[in-house]
Structures are given as C-alpha cells and as structure tokens.
Design an enzyme around this catalytic site. Structure first.
Site, short mmCIF file in Angstrom:
data_model
loop_
_atom_site.label_atom_id
_atom_site.label_comp_id
_atom_site.label_asym_id
_atom_site.label_seq_id
_atom_site.Cartn_x
_atom_site.Cartn_y
_atom_site.Cartn_z
CE LYS A 40 49.06 72.87 14.35
NZ LYS A 40 49.33 71.77 15.30
NE ARG A 43 43.07 70.42 13.59
CZ ARG A 43 43.76 71.23 14.40
NH1 ARG A 43 44.00 72.47 14.06
NH2 ARG A 43 44.20 70.77 15.53
NE ARG A 65 49.30 73.29 25.05
CZ ARG A 65 48.92 73.22 23.78
NH1 ARG A 65 49.48 74.02 22.88
NH2 ARG A 65 48.04 72.33 23.41
NE ARG A 75 44.80 73.68 23.87
CZ ARG A 75 45.24 73.70 22.61
NH1 ARG A 75 46.12 74.62 22.25
NH2 ARG A 75 44.84 72.81 21.73
NE ARG A 115 44.64 68.11 20.83
CZ ARG A 115 45.47 68.88 21.54
NH1 ARG A 115 45.64 68.67 22.83
NH2 ARG A 115 46.12 69.86 20.96
#
Ligand code: AP5
Length: 214
Positions: A13, A88, A127, A160, A171
């Site tokens: 996204k 969300r 990431r 992160r 998640r």
C-alpha cells in the site's frame, strides 16, 4: 481521484501510494505514518498509540477518527487523495462514509491489493528503513550499497518494531478479523477493485495506473 488503499500489512500500500501520489499529485495520507511520527515526537497521540502499534494491535477507532476529522476540516482532502491504511474497521468505514456525506466528498474507488501470507512474511522480514531520512530498503528487492547503511546519509538502518515475525503473524490475524470485513462493505457499495499485487512493483503500479485512469 479519491481513493482508499486496502490490503494486508506488507501488501505494498505504502510503496504504491507514494508512487501514485507523486505521479498524479494526489495527497497521500497514511495513518500508519502519522502515528509513527507521533510516537517519534512523543506527543499525546503517540503516547496513546505506541503500545497498540508495537503489539500489532489496531489503535482505538476514536483516536483515528479524530485525526481524520481534523484532516477533512483543514481542507487537506479537497483536491484528490489516497487514504493508505484507513479505514481499517467497520466502524471507521461507517464513520468515514458519514463524514464524507457531510462534507460533500465522494469516494471513487477502493483498491484492494491481494498478496499471500507467505509473501507478506518474506517482504516484512526484509524491510529496513533509515531513521534519519526515512528512505526504505528491502532485502533482496532494494538493497543498500553498504550492508546496513543508508545510501544517502550512511546512517545505520533500522527495522520497524512491528516487523518482528511474531508481530507480523499477529498483524495478519488482526487484518483478517478486523479489516477484511471492510472488503465486503465496499463490495456492497460497488467501489471495490482488486489488484493481484504479488508481482514486481512496476507491474503492480501499471495495473494501478490502468485502474485509476480517468
Ligand atoms: P501501517 O503503517 O498502515 O502498516 P500496515 O498496514 O500493516 O502496512 P505496512 O506499512 O506494513 O505495509 P504496506 O502494505 O504499506 O506495504 P509497503 O509498501 O510498506 O500501520 C501500522 C500500525 O499503525 C498498525 O498495525 C496499527 O497499529 C496502526 N494503525 C495504522 N492505521 C490504523 C487505523 N486506520 N486504525 C487503527 N490502527 C491503525 O511494503 C512492505 C515491504 O514490501 C517494503 O519493504 C517494500 O519495499 C516491499 N514491497 C512492496 N511492494 C513489493 C512488491 N510488489 N514485491 C516485492 N516487495 C515489495
């Protein structure tokens, strides 16, 4: 264009919203980015949101809606936008609908990026970002020239805290339980457009350009 980007964590996204907003000049509004900035600044919103984010839980709806109401009343959404990571939950989607009606704003499309759980875990475990300039890296997709260092300012790259594998798995569960029902909400409104997003970023971007061509 007034768009919502929907999709599980790591579906791309943010990557695609940044590209599309740069290409088209539409505002990119990421609730995740706003919340991370608030945590970094240590302000009231950040202090309230931090533990939810660290544990991979959603931040309570009323905090998110307050943020969105302020953005709408400031006029920031007047000239086209991409909402990334919002709404969300069903209550967020319902309240957004009411807010838009009250402000004469209509959504054009909700883009759903579809990616498998295996690909998501792979992407998020690779990431990294620069804490100084915020540049993003990904092993093996976009690696820095020197391992662990930012190409632009040589700062030590970080991960992160919610990209820890156990948190990513949680998640994904949270997405399926609390966010996936929104897919049906927007399907019923005839706004949902699905894009298979497992292929290379350029290919996904092309599909997005085709979908949003005006
Ligand atoms: P948020 O920041 O919104 O996180 P997220 O939705 O979990 O999404 P990510 O940012 O992890 O992934 P993405 O889909 O943007 O993918 P990206 O492009 O980065 O939210 C974080 C937290 O804030 C939430 O958990 C919650 O606590 C809170 N929050 C935020 N909004 C909220 C709300 N509305 N209500 C309540 N709480 C809220 O890509 C991921 C990686 O994959 C990158 O490294 C990228 O380089 C790579 N990649 C991208 N595309 C490709 C591709 N095509 N092929 C290979 N790799 C790719």
């Amino acid at each position: 264009m007034r768009l919502v980007f929907l999709g599980p964590p790591g579906s791309g996204k943010g990557t695609q919203a940044v590209r599309l907003s740069q290409r088209q000049g539409w505002l990119h509004l990421s609730t995740g980015d706003i919340l991370r900035e608030a945590v970094k600044l240590g302000n009231e919103l950040g202090r309230k949101a931090e533990s939810f984010m660290k544990n991979g839980e959603l931040v309570p709806d009323h905090l998110i809606m307050e943020m969105i109401r302020m953005k709408i009343s400031s006029g920031a959404l007047d000239d086209g936008f991409i909402l990334d990571g919002f709404p969300r939950t069903i209550p967020q989607a319902e309240q957004l609908k009411e807010l838009f009606i009250g402000n004469n704003i209509s959504l054009d499309m909700v883009i759903l990026l579809r990616v498998s759980d295996e690909e998501i875990v792979k992407r998020l475990s690779g990431r990294w970002f620069c804490p100084v300039c915020n540049a993003g890296y990904n092993y093996p997709l976009a690696v820095p020239k020197v391992t662990g260092r930012c190409d632009k300012d040589n700062a030590h790259l970080q991960r992160r805290s919610d990209d820890d594998e156990a948190v990513v798995v949680h998640r994904l569960e949270v997405y399926k339980r609390q966010t996936r029902p929104i897919e049906d909400f927007y399907r019923t409104e005839q706004l949902l457009y699905e894009i298979p997003a497992e292929s290379a970023p350029d290919k996904v971007f092309q599909a997005l350009l085709n979908a949003t061509a005006v």
